[in-house]
Design an enzyme around this catalytic site. Structure first.
Site, PDB file in Angstrom:
ATOM      1  CG  HIS A  16      39.282  39.249  43.461  1.00 22.36           C
ATOM      2  ND1 HIS A  16      38.313  38.331  43.764  1.00 22.36           N
ATOM      3  CD2 HIS A  16      39.951  38.718  42.405  1.00 22.36           C
ATOM      4  CE1 HIS A  16      38.403  37.300  42.935  1.00 22.36           C
ATOM      5  NE2 HIS A  16      39.394  37.517  42.098  1.00 22.36           N
ATOM      6  CG  HIS A  49      41.398  32.910  43.606  1.00 26.30           C
ATOM      7  ND1 HIS A  49      40.993  33.843  44.524  1.00 26.30           N
ATOM      8  CD2 HIS A  49      40.975  33.373  42.405  1.00 26.30           C
ATOM      9  CE1 HIS A  49      40.363  34.825  43.910  1.00 26.30           C
ATOM     10  NE2 HIS A  49      40.334  34.568  42.628  1.00 26.30           N
ATOM     11  CG  HIS A  92      39.079  38.261  34.971  1.00 28.73           C
ATOM     12  ND1 HIS A  92      37.879  38.419  35.627  1.00 28.73           N
ATOM     13  CD2 HIS A  92      39.885  37.592  35.851  1.00 28.73           C
ATOM     14  CE1 HIS A  92      37.953  37.884  36.840  1.00 28.73           C
ATOM     15  NE2 HIS A  92      39.157  37.359  36.998  1.00 28.73           N
ATOM     16  CD  GLU A 102      36.944  35.992  40.044  1.00 26.47           C
ATOM     17  OE1 GLU A 102      37.900  35.267  40.356  1.00 26.47           O
ATOM     18  OE2 GLU A 102      37.076  37.218  39.819  1.00 26.47           O
TER      19      GLU A 102
HETATM   20  C1  DHB Z   1      43.866  37.851  37.770  1.00 30.88           C
HETATM   21  C2  DHB Z   1      42.544  38.097  38.133  1.00 30.88           C
HETATM   22  C3  DHB Z   1      41.905  37.324  39.095  1.00 30.88           C
HETATM   23  O1  DHB Z   1      40.611  37.477  39.469  1.00 30.88           O
HETATM   24  C4  DHB Z   1      42.608  36.331  39.736  1.00 30.88           C
HETATM   25  O2  DHB Z   1      41.984  35.655  40.719  1.00 30.88           O
HETATM   26  C5  DHB Z   1      43.931  36.048  39.366  1.00 30.88           C
HETATM   27  C6  DHB Z   1      44.545  36.815  38.397  1.00 30.88           C
HETATM   28  C7  DHB Z   1      44.551  38.678  36.738  1.00 30.88           C
HETATM   29  O3  DHB Z   1      43.970  39.649  36.259  1.00 30.88           O
HETATM   30  O4  DHB Z   1      45.696  38.399  36.432  1.00 30.88           O
HETATM   31 FE    FE Z   2      39.888  35.883  40.922  1.00 25.77          FE
END
Ligand code: DHB
Ligand code: FE
Length: 284
Positions: free
Chosen positions: A12, A59, A193, A240
Site C-alpha cells: 500500500h 497509520h 520495509h 504489516e
Molecule cells: C512507506 C511505506 C508504508 O507502508 C507506509 O505506510 C509509509 C511509507 C514508504 O515506503 O515510504
Molecule cells: Fe504502511
C-alpha cells in the site's frame, strides 16, 4: 448466499498514491510498478465484486495512541479519504455495506473474536492505495467496501495464527449472509520495509518471495511464523504482512476445500522504501 470468490494481496506504499494523483505513472521509476497491476485491472473488470472486504492498517490517522483497536470493522455507510498531512487524496469516498458488515460483526464476535465496531472514520493510504492500484482512477469506486483495520503499528499486534483463524471466521460469516453477493477479500500492506532506525531502508527479496510461496501453498505453516521473524527478516514495517493471512484464511482450502488458483503474482523493488508484492488467488 454471499460468496467469497477471490482474494487479492497488495502493498500500500503511499508514494504510489501520490504518483497516481500527480500523474507520474509513465515515469521510468513508476512504469514497472504499475505494469504489475495491468493484469489485475483487467481481471477485476471480468470478476467485478459487489463488495470488497478490505483488510488494511490505519497509520495513526483514524486511530492514535489514544485508542488502539486490534481489529476494527467498518459498519458505516461511507468513509471519506483522510487528510494525512497534505490534504485528502483526490479519490472518491468509500461506500460501505452496513448490512453485510453488521452481519459479519455479529457472526465473528459470536465466534469469540473481539472486533471494534466503527461507524465513522476517515481512511488513509492503507485503504485507498490498494483501491487505486486495482481500480485506477474512476469517478466512483465500482463496488462497496467493508474496511477492516488491524493494529500492526503499536505492539502488541495480533499473531499470524490469530489472523489466519479470523480469516476462516470471516469466510463462515460471509457465506451465511442470505443475499447473493460476490465478495472479495483483500489483504494489504507489506512487503519488506523498515522506515526508521538504523536498519531503515531494509528490503529482503529472498524472504519476501518465500513468503509468497508459503502464502500460496502452505498458509497454515506460514501462520505459525512468530512476530520476531517478520521484524528480523522483513523489517519493522514488514509486520504489516500478517494482514495477508486474514485474507488467505478466508479461502476455501483453509477450511478443507480446494486450493485456489494463482491468477497473478508480482514482485518489484523498489517503490519508495518498500518492496511491492501482489497476488490474486481465485477460489475454484
Ligand atoms: C512507506 C511505506 C508504508 O507502508 C507506509 O505506510 C509509509 C511509507 C514508504 O515506503 O515510504
Ligand atoms: Fe504502511
Amino acid at each position: 448466499m454471499a460468496k467469497i470468490t477471490a482474494s487479492v494481496y497488495t502493498s500500500h506504499v503511499p508514494a504510489i498514491g501520490a504518483a497516481l494523483d500527480l500523474n507520474k505513472q509513465n515515469e521510468d521509476y513508476w512504469k514497472p510498478v504499475f505494469a504489475g497491476y495491468d493484469f489485475g485491472k483487467e481481471w477485476i473488470k471480468q470478476n467485478k465484486p459487489d463488495v470488497v472486504f478490505l483488510v488494511y492498517n490505519d497509520h495513526a490517522t483514524a486511530f492514535s495512541l489514544d485508542l488502539i483497536p486490534t481489529f476494527a470493522i467498518g459498519t458505516g455507510p461511507f468513509y471519506p479519504p483522510a487528510d494525512e498531512g497534505w490534504g485528502p487524496r483526490p479519490v472518491p469516498p468509500v461506500i460501505g455495506h452496513p448490512e453485510l458488515a453488521a452481519h459479519i460483526a455479529q457472526s465473528v464476535i459470536q465466534e469469540d473474536f473481539d472486533l471494534t465496531i466503527v461507524n465513522k472514520m476517515d481512511v488513509d493510504h492503507g485503504l485507498t492505495v490498494p483501491l487505486s492500484l486495482m481500480f485506477g482512477q474512476p469517478e466512483a469506486w465500482p463496488c462497496t467496501v467493508i474496511p477492516f483495520a488491524v493494529n500492526v503499528v503499536q505492539y502488541p499486534v495480533p499473531s499470524g495464527r490469530r489472523c489466519f483463524e479470523l480469516g476462516k471466521a470471516i469466510r463462515r460469516a460471509v457465506e451465511s449472509f442470505d443475499k447473493d453477493l460476490n465478495v472479495q477479500i483483500w489483504g494489504t500492506g507489506g512487503m519488506s520495509h523498515q522506515l526508521q532506525g538504523p536498519r531503515a531502508g531494509l528490503i529482503n527479496r529472498e524472504w519476501d518471495n518465500k513468503f509468497l510461496d508459503r502464502l500460496i501453498a502452505n498458509p497454515d505453516s506460514l501462520s505459525q511464523v512468530p512476530h520476531i521473524e517478520y521484524v528480523r527478516e522483513a523489517g519493522s514495517e514488514g509486520i504489516e504482512l500478517v494482514m495477508w493471512l486474514i485474507a488467505r484464511g478466508a479461502m476455501a482450502d483453509a477450511v478443507g476445500g480446494e486450493a485456489p488458483t494463482v491468477a497473478q503474482r508480482f514482485y518489484h523493488v523498489p517503490a519508495s522504501n518498500t518492496a511491492v508484492g501482489h497476488l490474486i488467488l481465485e477460489d475454484n
